[in-house]
Scaffold this motif. Sequence first.
Motif, PDB file in Angstrom:
ATOM      1  N   MET A  22       4.980 -16.723 -19.652  1.00  0.00           N
ATOM      2  CA  MET A  22       4.201 -15.543 -19.263  1.00  0.00           C
ATOM      3  C   MET A  22       3.200 -15.908 -18.184  1.00  0.00           C
ATOM      4  N   ARG A  23       2.869 -14.905 -17.389  1.00  0.00           N
ATOM      5  CA  ARG A  23       1.790 -15.058 -16.436  1.00  0.00           C
ATOM      6  C   ARG A  23       0.448 -14.946 -17.152  1.00  0.00           C
ATOM      7  N   THR A  24      -0.613 -15.361 -16.495  1.00  0.00           N
ATOM      8  CA  THR A  24      -1.929 -15.392 -17.134  1.00  0.00           C
ATOM      9  C   THR A  24      -2.359 -14.004 -17.586  1.00  0.00           C
ATOM     10  N   SER A  25      -2.163 -12.995 -16.739  1.00  0.00           N
ATOM     11  CA  SER A  25      -2.556 -11.635 -17.118  1.00  0.00           C
ATOM     12  C   SER A  25      -1.728 -11.134 -18.298  1.00  0.00           C
ATOM     13  N   THR A  26      -0.445 -11.495 -18.340  1.00  0.00           N
ATOM     14  CA  THR A  26       0.395 -11.085 -19.467  1.00  0.00           C
ATOM     15  C   THR A  26      -0.075 -11.753 -20.751  1.00  0.00           C
ATOM     16  N   ARG A  27      -0.427 -13.032 -20.664  1.00  0.00           N
ATOM     17  CA  ARG A  27      -0.944 -13.724 -21.853  1.00  0.00           C
ATOM     18  C   ARG A  27      -2.203 -13.039 -22.365  1.00  0.00           C
ATOM     19  N   LEU A  28      -3.104 -12.704 -21.439  1.00  0.00           N
ATOM     20  CA  LEU A  28      -4.347 -12.065 -21.847  1.00  0.00           C
ATOM     21  C   LEU A  28      -4.076 -10.702 -22.461  1.00  0.00           C
ATOM     22  N   ALA A  29      -3.132  -9.945 -21.876  1.00  0.00           N
ATOM     23  CA  ALA A  29      -2.798  -8.634 -22.434  1.00  0.00           C
ATOM     24  C   ALA A  29      -2.217  -8.769 -23.840  1.00  0.00           C
ATOM     25  N   VAL A  30      -1.326  -9.759 -24.018  1.00  0.00           N
ATOM     26  CA  VAL A  30      -0.748  -9.987 -25.351  1.00  0.00           C
ATOM     27  C   VAL A  30      -1.841 -10.386 -26.339  1.00  0.00           C
ATOM     28  N   LEU A  31      -2.759 -11.253 -25.902  1.00  0.00           N
ATOM     29  CA  LEU A  31      -3.849 -11.673 -26.781  1.00  0.00           C
ATOM     30  C   LEU A  31      -4.716 -10.484 -27.187  1.00  0.00           C
ATOM     31  N   ILE A  32      -5.065  -9.623 -26.230  1.00  0.00           N
ATOM     32  CA  ILE A  32      -5.883  -8.441 -26.543  1.00  0.00           C
ATOM     33  C   ILE A  32      -5.138  -7.522 -27.505  1.00  0.00           C
ATOM     34  N   LEU A  33      -3.835  -7.333 -27.259  1.00  0.00           N
ATOM     35  CA  LEU A  33      -3.045  -6.481 -28.144  1.00  0.00           C
ATOM     36  C   LEU A  33      -3.005  -7.054 -29.551  1.00  0.00           C
ATOM     37  N   VAL A  34      -2.805  -8.381 -29.637  1.00  0.00           N
ATOM     38  CA  VAL A  34      -2.758  -9.016 -30.953  1.00  0.00           C
ATOM     39  C   VAL A  34      -4.098  -8.881 -31.669  1.00  0.00           C
ATOM     40  N   LEU A  35      -5.204  -9.030 -30.918  1.00  0.00           N
ATOM     41  CA  LEU A  35      -6.519  -8.896 -31.534  1.00  0.00           C
ATOM     42  C   LEU A  35      -6.823  -7.459 -31.933  1.00  0.00           C
ATOM     43  N   MET A  36      -6.255  -6.484 -31.230  1.00  0.00           N
ATOM     44  CA  MET A  36      -6.517  -5.084 -31.558  1.00  0.00           C
ATOM     45  C   MET A  36      -5.682  -4.598 -32.735  1.00  0.00           C
ATOM     46  N   ILE A  37      -4.568  -5.269 -32.999  1.00  0.00           N
ATOM     47  CA  ILE A  37      -3.691  -4.816 -34.087  1.00  0.00           C
ATOM     48  C   ILE A  37      -4.424  -4.819 -35.428  1.00  0.00           C
ATOM     49  N   PRO A  38      -5.149  -5.913 -35.807  1.00  0.00           N
ATOM     50  CA  PRO A  38      -5.867  -5.855 -37.093  1.00  0.00           C
ATOM     51  C   PRO A  38      -6.873  -4.711 -37.140  1.00  0.00           C
ATOM     52  N   GLY A  39      -7.592  -4.473 -36.033  1.00  0.00           N
ATOM     53  CA  GLY A  39      -8.534  -3.359 -36.011  1.00  0.00           C
ATOM     54  C   GLY A  39      -7.842  -2.030 -36.197  1.00  0.00           C
ATOM     55  N   ILE A  40      -6.687  -1.877 -35.554  1.00  0.00           N
ATOM     56  CA  ILE A  40      -5.938  -0.624 -35.704  1.00  0.00           C
ATOM     57  C   ILE A  40      -5.460  -0.465 -37.145  1.00  0.00           C
ATOM     58  N   VAL A  41      -4.957  -1.584 -37.704  1.00  0.00           N
ATOM     59  CA  VAL A  41      -4.490  -1.521 -39.091  1.00  0.00           C
ATOM     60  C   VAL A  41      -5.650  -1.217 -40.031  1.00  0.00           C
ATOM     61  N   ALA A  42      -6.792  -1.894 -39.829  1.00  0.00           N
ATOM     62  CA  ALA A  42      -7.952  -1.643 -40.699  1.00  0.00           C
ATOM     63  C   ALA A  42      -8.442  -0.203 -40.554  1.00  0.00           C
ATOM     64  N   THR A  43      -8.466   0.286 -39.331  1.00  0.00           N
ATOM     65  CA  THR A  43      -8.896   1.681 -39.123  1.00  0.00           C
ATOM     66  C   THR A  43      -7.930   2.641 -39.785  1.00  0.00           C
ATOM     67  N   SER A  44      -6.637   2.349 -39.654  1.00  0.00           N
ATOM     68  CA  SER A  44      -5.650   3.213 -40.310  1.00  0.00           C
ATOM     69  C   SER A  44      -5.837   3.189 -41.822  1.00  0.00           C
ATOM     70  N   GLY A  45      -6.084   1.979 -42.373  1.00  0.00           N
ATOM     71  CA  GLY A  45      -6.319   1.886 -43.817  1.00  0.00           C
ATOM     72  C   GLY A  45      -7.562   2.651 -44.239  1.00  0.00           C
ATOM     73  N   TYR A  46      -8.631   2.546 -43.449  1.00  0.00           N
ATOM     74  CA  TYR A  46      -9.852   3.286 -43.791  1.00  0.00           C
ATOM     75  C   TYR A  46      -9.614   4.783 -43.707  1.00  0.00           C
ATOM     76  N   VAL A  47      -8.876   5.220 -42.669  1.00  0.00           N
ATOM     77  CA  VAL A  47      -8.593   6.661 -42.543  1.00  0.00           C
ATOM     78  C   VAL A  47      -7.800   7.137 -43.752  1.00  0.00           C
ATOM     79  N   ARG A  48      -6.823   6.332 -44.169  1.00  0.00           N
ATOM     80  CA  ARG A  48      -6.053   6.732 -45.357  1.00  0.00           C
ATOM     81  C   ARG A  48      -6.942   6.773 -46.597  1.00  0.00           C
ATOM     82  N   GLN A  49      -7.825   5.786 -46.731  1.00  0.00           N
ATOM     83  CA  GLN A  49      -8.724   5.782 -47.886  1.00  0.00           C
ATOM     84  C   GLN A  49      -9.658   6.985 -47.858  1.00  0.00           C
ATOM     85  N   ALA A  50     -10.232   7.278 -46.682  1.00  0.00           N
ATOM     86  CA  ALA A  50     -11.105   8.441 -46.577  1.00  0.00           C
ATOM     87  C   ALA A  50     -10.344   9.720 -46.865  1.00  0.00           C
TER      88      ALA A  50
END
Length: 687
Positions: A22-50
Amino acid sequence: MTRDNSAVPALLRPVVPPADRMRTSTRLAVLILVLMIPGIVATSGYVRQARNQMAFSTAEREGLAVVRPALLALAATVAAEEPDLAAVRAAVAAHPGLRLADSARGVPGRLGPTPIQRFALATALAGLITDAGNNSNLILDPDLDSFYVMDAQIVQLPRALVAASKIAAADQTAGNNAVATQAVRAGELATAADNLRYDVATAQDSTAMEGLTGRLTAVTAAADATTAVADQLTADFERPGPADMGRLAAALAAAVGPLAGVLDDLLARRVAGFARERLIVLVITIGGFVLAAWFAVGVLWRTRHDVALAVRGVTAIADGDLAPRPVPAGRDELGDIGQALTTARSRMLAQEDELTRAQVVREEQLRTSFQHQRQAELRLRDRAQHIIDDSTTVIAEELRRVTEQVGDVRSAADTIDRGISATDAATEAVVADARRAEDVIASLEQSLRRVAETATLVKGIAGQTRLLALNAAIEAARAGELGLGFTVVADEVKELANSTSVSTEQIAGTIGELERDTAQMAATIAAMVAGIASVGEAATALRAVAADQGTVVGRLADQMGRTIGRVEEMSGLSAQLERRESDRVTMSGPVRLDRGGEPLTTDLINISRGGIRVRLAPGSRLDIGDAVRIEELGPVREPVPARVVSLGVDDEEGEVGLQFMIADNVLADRVDSYVADLIEGAALPAS
């Protein structure tokens, strides 16, 4: 180029190879996406709980909508009044999700006339309330602010109403244990009243709602009414029996509305709190995601932009382009790379300036060397001219002397011819006049002496001519190729001298014979007449020899004339010594050639108006007659056609001479102007 993966930690080896692709920008994009996935999952879980919490409380409100008419119907049943069962069934039908249809079908269709029937209806309604509390999560309410209000409404009120209903039907159910039963019923009422008071007090302490005490006054009054009925039952143990529950039922019915209103308000506030909390969390989360995405896009753009700048900078430096270019200027690693590129470009520019100055110094040295060489050539030409002038002057003078001596030889030959003629005449005179024999003999001796002297002179001339031929051969050898023609003349002069020497010897021999004959002639004059014929023959032979000598002397004179002309032409040899077709300027530097699409890199040696001389790189080869193109010749950017005309000693890796083969007049003028400027610059004295 391969990567060394031996230094990669074993834990990271599954991750590093995909990242390498991967190119450097692609690596960074993948890293950001990977880091955002837990937040998205946690937010989805909280929305379901609420959503579940809101659904839980909404189901409680639905259950409350069924419990309220059921309690009112239960209170009316206890008061022996016609209950509004239609409202109960309508509430059940309006909330099918509570699954109360079976419980509703267990409720009788109308109020019976007997206390037992009313008790059965009250029991069925209490069961419906219990089922509604269970199915709607009311009985499971987890919050203290609403739990005790719910307990007073779902548990304590139905319990008090059912106990009152039992008391109203005591004469039908008590039997012989009427006192004990009445005591139990009084205890149930007293317990329910105490629980109602406890629920109200605890709700007031645990619930943060303004005006809650005033809103639950009816519940306190219902508890007091329940306590009064219990006390009355306890006081009437001596006369156990049914009692009128209408007032208690009315007090309990009056508590249903306030309890239902407070509980509904608490549940609505809870649902609103959940919705508000969910909205706040979603807004904060979405805002955080938007901010993170915005920052990530900025970081991606900056990273990609800086990487592109760094790549373009490195590529430009690799291609030799040292012009100023934008580079990353941040404080990160790419900024450090940009600073390193700027430093590298500055150092390479400094090195290029140093190389340029060194090249200028080298060209100045070459120009000075060329001037010194040119001055040395001029001095050599002057010296050669001086030597040639001196040599040609001496040779010409000697040849003129030889020519004069040849003239003397010719005169001598004429004299010999005349002497022979005189001898012939004398011989004829001897026949005619023998008496003058002594005078003729004397004249003959004198003539013979002159002939001898002439032969001696011819012999000396022949020796001088031989010496002159030797000197001419030596000078011709010194002149090299230019003296080849003179060598032939020297050989001819030498042969002529030899022939002259032989002829002179023959003449001397003949004169000796004549002298001997003359001596004999004095002794015997008579024999001379007899041998006069022999004398005539000898005279004829001598005349032939003299004629041959004259011919040889004529040829010698012609050869001498031509030799003198050639010797005089030798004075112009200085202009031909070390002569070249054009002046050449010594230069250095790479020159790119193209031979039929095959690129060749050579080093320039010198340049002239007619061509250039280069040195081939190791492994390259050119043959005489090969057609090539000179890609760049100084400021001339157009390809210059040329042809190989000479090779060095080593034709594999030696020097090669190229002749310009330019058909375009404009291109020819450009090349000629460029070479003329170089020659003129090389000829100028160094400042």
